[in-house]
Design an enzyme around this catalytic site. Structure first.
Site, PDB file in Angstrom:
ATOM      1  CG  ASN A 230      -1.950   1.019   1.079  1.00  0.00           C
ATOM      2  OD1 ASN A 230      -1.700   1.928   0.672  1.00  0.00           O
ATOM      3  ND2 ASN A 230      -3.169   0.773   1.545  1.00  0.00           N
ATOM      4  CB  VAL A 231       1.362   4.056  -2.311  1.00  0.00           C
ATOM      5  CG1 VAL A 231       1.855   3.159  -3.460  1.00  0.00           C
ATOM      6  CG2 VAL A 231       0.065   4.644  -2.718  1.00  0.00           C
TER       7      VAL A 231
ATOM      8  CB  SER B 210      -6.122  14.903 -13.336  1.00  0.00           C
ATOM      9  OG  SER B 210      -7.425  15.112 -13.605  1.00  0.00           O
TER      10      SER B 210
ATOM     11  CE1 TYR C 190      -8.117  11.336  -9.407  1.00  0.00           C
ATOM     12  CE2 TYR C 190      -9.153  13.018 -10.757  1.00  0.00           C
ATOM     13  CZ  TYR C 190      -8.369  11.966 -10.683  1.00  0.00           C
ATOM     14  OH  TYR C 190      -7.693  11.698 -11.650  1.00  0.00           O
TER      15      TYR C 190
ATOM     16  CB  ALA D  80      -8.151  19.155  -3.118  1.00  0.00           C
ATOM     17  CB  SER D  81      -5.631  14.608  -4.502  1.00  0.00           C
ATOM     18  OG  SER D  81      -6.071  14.219  -5.670  1.00  0.00           O
ATOM     19  CE  LYS D  82      -4.795  12.412  -9.456  1.00  0.00           C
ATOM     20  NZ  LYS D  82      -3.716  11.527  -9.575  1.00  0.00           N
TER      21      LYS D  82
HETATM   22  P1  NAD Z   1      -7.398   2.481 -11.959  1.00  0.00           P
HETATM   23  O1  NAD Z   1      -8.241   2.360 -10.891  1.00  0.00           O
HETATM   24  O2  NAD Z   1      -7.562   1.792 -13.078  1.00  0.00           O
HETATM   25  O3  NAD Z   1      -5.947   2.152 -11.507  1.00  0.00           O
HETATM   26  C1  NAD Z   1      -5.478   2.357 -10.209  1.00  0.00           C
HETATM   27  C2  NAD Z   1      -4.330   1.458  -9.657  1.00  0.00           C
HETATM   28  O4  NAD Z   1      -3.703   2.069  -8.520  1.00  0.00           O
HETATM   29  C3  NAD Z   1      -5.212   0.104  -9.365  1.00  0.00           C
HETATM   30  O5  NAD Z   1      -4.497  -1.094  -9.676  1.00  0.00           O
HETATM   31  C4  NAD Z   1      -5.301   0.231  -7.734  1.00  0.00           C
HETATM   32  O6  NAD Z   1      -5.032  -1.220  -7.179  1.00  0.00           O
HETATM   33  C5  NAD Z   1      -3.783   0.803  -7.514  1.00  0.00           C
HETATM   34  N1  NAD Z   1      -3.871   1.474  -6.162  1.00  0.00           N
HETATM   35  C6  NAD Z   1      -4.916   2.336  -5.570  1.00  0.00           C
HETATM   36  N2  NAD Z   1      -4.763   2.725  -4.214  1.00  0.00           N
HETATM   37  C7  NAD Z   1      -3.608   2.028  -4.072  1.00  0.00           C
HETATM   38  C8  NAD Z   1      -2.654   2.135  -2.954  1.00  0.00           C
HETATM   39  N3  NAD Z   1      -3.037   2.615  -1.935  1.00  0.00           N
HETATM   40  N4  NAD Z   1      -1.468   1.429  -2.961  1.00  0.00           N
HETATM   41  C9  NAD Z   1      -1.065   0.866  -3.883  1.00  0.00           C
HETATM   42  N5  NAD Z   1      -2.040   0.616  -5.146  1.00  0.00           N
HETATM   43  C10 NAD Z   1      -2.908   1.391  -5.217  1.00  0.00           C
HETATM   44  O7  NAD Z   1      -7.062   4.090 -12.026  1.00  0.00           O
HETATM   45  P2  NAD Z   1      -6.435   4.861 -13.624  1.00  0.00           P
HETATM   46  O8  NAD Z   1      -7.780   5.591 -14.228  1.00  0.00           O
HETATM   47  O9  NAD Z   1      -5.673   3.880 -14.207  1.00  0.00           O
HETATM   48  O10 NAD Z   1      -5.596   5.887 -12.767  1.00  0.00           O
HETATM   49  C11 NAD Z   1      -4.271   5.950 -12.649  1.00  0.00           C
HETATM   50  C12 NAD Z   1      -3.797   7.419 -12.342  1.00  0.00           C
HETATM   51  O11 NAD Z   1      -4.109   7.914 -13.454  1.00  0.00           O
HETATM   52  C13 NAD Z   1      -4.548   8.071 -11.240  1.00  0.00           C
HETATM   53  O12 NAD Z   1      -3.441   8.700 -10.291  1.00  0.00           O
HETATM   54  C14 NAD Z   1      -5.469   8.669 -11.507  1.00  0.00           C
HETATM   55  O13 NAD Z   1      -5.761   9.878 -10.877  1.00  0.00           O
HETATM   56  C15 NAD Z   1      -4.757   9.366 -13.042  1.00  0.00           C
HETATM   57  N6  NAD Z   1      -5.695   9.886 -14.065  1.00  0.00           N
HETATM   58  C16 NAD Z   1      -6.673   8.844 -14.489  1.00  0.00           C
HETATM   59  C17 NAD Z   1      -7.643   9.536 -15.543  1.00  0.00           C
HETATM   60  C18 NAD Z   1      -8.422   8.719 -16.242  1.00  0.00           C
HETATM   61  O14 NAD Z   1      -9.387   9.210 -17.067  1.00  0.00           O
HETATM   62  N7  NAD Z   1      -8.780   7.446 -15.769  1.00  0.00           N
HETATM   63  C19 NAD Z   1      -7.222  10.661 -15.975  1.00  0.00           C
HETATM   64  C20 NAD Z   1      -6.467  11.637 -15.400  1.00  0.00           C
HETATM   65  C21 NAD Z   1      -5.508  11.294 -14.260  1.00  0.00           C
END
Ligand code: NAD
Length: 250
Positions: A61-62, A141, A156, A158-160
């Site tokens: 877990n990160v 994002s 979300y 705020a975090s980004k």
């Molecule tokens: P996703 O849910 O498909 O994948 C996220 C992965 O992170 C999962 O495998 C999950 O198990 C892992 N994860 C979550 N919490 C964790 C933790 N505490 N410790 C370790 N692993 C953990 O999501 P995604 O859409 O692929 O998003 C990936 C990144 O891209 C994120 O940071 C998201 O904010 C960003 N993002 C996504 C989009 C989109 O449209 N999907 C757009 C912009 C930014």
């Protein structure tokens, strides 16, 4: 110059969605991937790559500082160096601002910001130690640039915004070690993170489509080019920058 052959790259969230796409792209170009995730290891796609074997999975877990440190120490030992780091693990909580719970807020900030800080610090420490520099690419994002209202994603957003700020600060402090730190801000993709939201209410998907100049969602593969650029020596003079790849949304 767009060469990542033999580079050892840590990717959090590397088992699914965008993190997995980055892992796949970089591994196909010859990088060795250490994927950190809470999810089960994906095997099929990597087994099917002709060279195979250059993807290793670590379950952690990160948000757990000590456990993550131990894992990154182990990766450093097993791989011999850490040349790249992509903290892509992230979550989203979808609820109107006044209904956001304390848990929604804390969970989101914990994974999306604190988890990124921990990952950057542990990986950058190894990069400094090995004295060969490195490249870090944070994942912000479009929500890290502007409000995507009427989407209801306050924590979300705020975090980004914060992740972009963190990357800029760390870029300055790490430049003397030849560690480059940038972020990318992807547009909207139908990964597992957003599928739930969009399946519940298809009009939400339409809002994303309508608000972007290219009038379509992204495919995660459309992020591959920028990641290859930033992880390779092609971007040797690029640091402290954010790259929007959003079909013209922002
Ligand atoms: P996703 O849910 O498909 O994948 C996220 C992965 O992170 C999962 O495998 C999950 O198990 C892992 N994860 C979550 N919490 C964790 C933790 N505490 N410790 C370790 N692993 C953990 O999501 P995604 O859409 O692929 O998003 C990936 C990144 O891209 C994120 O940071 C998201 O904010 C960003 N993002 C996504 C989009 C989109 O449209 N999907 C757009 C912009 C930014």
């Amino acid at each position: 110059k767009f060469d990542v052959q033999g580079k050892n790259i840590v990717i959090t969230g590397g088992c699914r969605g965008l993190g997995f796409t980055f892992a796949h792209t970089l591994a196909q170009c010859g990088a060795n991937i250490a994927a950190i995730d809470l999810n089960e290891q994906p095997s099929a796609d990597f087994a099917s790559l002709p060279f195979g074997g250059n993807y290793k999975y670590y379950r952690v877990n990160v948000t757990d500082y000590e456990a993550l440190k131990k894992t990154i120490d182990k990766i450093y030992e097993e791989f011999g160096s850490i040349d790249g780091c992509i903290p892509a693990a992230g979550i989203i909580r979808d609820r109107p601002f006044l209904e956001h719970t304390e848990k929604d807020w804390r969970d989101t900030i914990d994974v999306n910001l604190t988890g990124v800080f921990f990952t950057l610090q542990h990986c950058a420490a190894k990069m400094v130690e090995q004295k060969t520099g490195g490249s870090i690419v944070c994942i912000s994002s479009t929500a890290g640039h502007k409000s995507l209202a009427p989407q209801t994603i306050a924590a979300y957003t705020a975090s980004k915004f914060a992740v972009r700020g963190l990357a800029k600060q760390v870029a300055h402090e790490m430049a003397k070690h030849n560690i480059r730190v940038n972020s990318i801000s992807p547009g909207t993709m139908l990964t597992d993170m957003l599928k739930g939201i969009m399946e519940q209410d298809p009009s939400r998907k339409q809002l994303f489509v309508d608000s972007c100049a290219m009038k379509r969602l992204a495919d995660p593969g459309e992020l591959a080019g920028i990641m290859l650029y930033l992880m390779s020596e092609a971007s040797s003079y690029t640091t402290g920058q954010d790259f929007l790849v959003d079909g013209g949304l922002v």
